[in-house]
Design an enzyme around this catalytic site. Structure first.
Site, mmCIF file in Angstrom:
data_model
loop_
_atom_site.group_PDB
_atom_site.id
_atom_site.type_symbol
_atom_site.label_atom_id
_atom_site.label_comp_id
_atom_site.label_asym_id
_atom_site.label_seq_id
_atom_site.Cartn_x
_atom_site.Cartn_y
_atom_site.Cartn_z
ATOM 1 N N ASN A 8 0.584 3.863 4.259
ATOM 2 C CA ASN A 8 1.809 3.181 4.691
ATOM 3 C C ASN A 8 2.989 3.939 4.098
ATOM 4 O OD1 ASN A 8 3.961 1.463 5.135
ATOM 5 N ND2 ASN A 8 3.243 -0.133 3.734
ATOM 6 N N LYS A 25 6.107 3.542 4.600
ATOM 7 C CA LYS A 25 7.333 2.738 4.440
ATOM 8 C C LYS A 25 8.526 3.531 4.996
ATOM 9 C CE LYS A 25 5.030 0.496 0.672
ATOM 10 N NZ LYS A 25 5.083 -0.310 -0.533
ATOM 11 N N HIS A 62 3.410 -7.605 5.864
ATOM 12 C CA HIS A 62 3.559 -6.902 4.586
ATOM 13 C C HIS A 62 4.515 -7.682 3.684
ATOM 14 C CE1 HIS A 62 4.571 -3.877 1.602
ATOM 15 N NE2 HIS A 62 3.460 -3.257 1.952
ATOM 16 N N GLU A 108 6.804 -6.792 1.777
ATOM 17 C CA GLU A 108 8.212 -6.390 1.858
ATOM 18 C C GLU A 108 8.891 -7.052 3.061
ATOM 19 O OE1 GLU A 108 7.537 -2.156 1.593
ATOM 20 O OE2 GLU A 108 6.846 -2.445 -0.481
ATOM 21 N N GLU A 114 -2.882 -7.307 -0.940
ATOM 22 C CA GLU A 114 -1.928 -6.514 -1.712
ATOM 23 C C GLU A 114 -1.166 -7.424 -2.666
ATOM 24 O OE1 GLU A 114 -0.792 -2.641 0.452
ATOM 25 O OE2 GLU A 114 0.507 -4.212 1.210
ATOM 26 N N GLY A 161 3.927 -0.603 -5.610
ATOM 27 C CA GLY A 161 4.987 0.306 -6.020
ATOM 28 C C GLY A 161 5.342 0.221 -7.494
ATOM 29 N N SER A 185 -0.474 0.261 -5.546
ATOM 30 C CA SER A 185 -0.545 1.377 -6.504
ATOM 31 C C SER A 185 -1.907 2.061 -6.548
ATOM 32 C CB SER A 185 -0.138 0.916 -7.911
ATOM 33 O OG SER A 185 1.208 0.492 -7.924
HETATM 34 P P1 PGA Z 1 1.946 1.320 -3.083
HETATM 35 O O1 PGA Z 1 2.221 0.462 -1.759
HETATM 36 O O2 PGA Z 1 0.625 2.006 -2.892
HETATM 37 O O3 PGA Z 1 3.089 2.275 -3.174
HETATM 38 O O4 PGA Z 1 1.905 0.341 -4.226
HETATM 39 C C1 PGA Z 1 1.192 -0.197 -1.096
HETATM 40 C C2 PGA Z 1 1.739 -0.968 0.075
HETATM 41 O O5 PGA Z 1 2.789 -1.608 -0.043
HETATM 42 O O6 PGA Z 1 1.132 -0.960 1.167
#
Ligand code: PGA
Length: 242
Positions: A5, A7, A89, A91, A161, A167, A206
């Site tokens: 992903n 983003k 997601h 976010e 997640e 992140g 992460s």
């Molecule tokens: P990350 O993001 O691996 O940077 O923690 C994962 C995600 O939000 O899909």
């Protein structure tokens, strides 16, 4: 399945470089999916046609088409070669106010357009600390479990997640992740044993090349949804082969 992903990252040139770095490397026996920003989807057509990668979008509009300035429809991303779309997601939930009802409606739209859906669920740190992690995840799964058909579920992937791990560099321990994945599997089994068996449940938050192998070796973890570490082709490949 390993899904990247991206983003709101990348450019035409960095996407080209990423594709070049991935070009000669087939990851046998894995579904490798990449979800770049909308403007770069077109750059993946050759890799998708050659069967090297699966392509996904990070979001799609609720509406079918029409006067929705700035929106991108499910049919459009399907047209560009996407097989998958990420919905729900954290976010999108936190920053754009997407509710479980909206996520369900978008899932219906995406499924109607022939897309498969990666449904993201996960609790915040506060929710985990107050002991509510499982009830939060159950609530995020509830509408899809109640309202989507068995055929729809054949097109779904679930991604767990934990928001506190996204992140932040802080990965859930393999035990923490496995425990929630087993819980999710149980939620699916309460609806149907077959759905529980066939649905892939990915871990995200992460994931990197150092943590991937142990996470992916857990019984109920069927792959990863990788954010930051998927932007670097070499790093992403290491995760794919982990
Ligand atoms: P990350 O993001 O691996 O940077 O923690 C994962 C995600 O939000 O899909």
């Amino acid at each position: 399945m390993i899904a990247g992903n991206w983003k709101m990252n990348a450019s035409i040139s960095s996407t080209g470089e990423w594709l070049a770095a991935m070009a000669d490397t087939a990851v046998a026996g894995r579904d490798v999916l990449v979800c770049p920003p909308f403007p770069y989807l077109g750059q993946f057509q050759e890799a998708v046609a050659a069967g090297r990668l699966l392509l996904g979008a990070q979001n799609c509009a609720l509406e079918e088409s029409g006067a929705f300035t700035g929106e991108v429809s499910a049919a459009m991303v399907r047209d560009l070669g996407c097989e998958y779309v990420i919905l729900g997601h954290s976010e999108r939930r936190a920053l754009f106010g997407e509710t479980d009802e909206l996520v369900l409606a978008k899932m219906r739209r995406a499924l109607a357009c022939g897309l498969k859906v990666i449904l993201c669920v996960g609790e915040t740190l506060e929710q985990r600390q107050s002991g509510a992690a499982e009830s939060v995840v159950a609530a995020q799964l509830q509408l899809a479990l109640e309202q989507l058909s068995d055929d729809d579920w054949c097109q779904l992937v679930v991604a767990y997640e934990p928001v506190w791990a996204i992140g932040t560099g802080e990965t859930a321990t393999p035990e923490q992740a496995q425990s929630m994945h087993a819980f999710i599997r149980g939620q699916l089994a309460a609806r149907s044993e077959q759905i529980a068996e066939q649905t892939r449940v990915l871990y995200g938050g992460s994931v990197n090349s150092a943590t991937a192998a142990e996470l992916f070796s857990q019984q109920d973890i069927d792959g990863g949804l990788v954010g930051g570490a998927s932007l670097d082709a070499e790093h992403f490949l290491k995760i794919c082969t982990a």
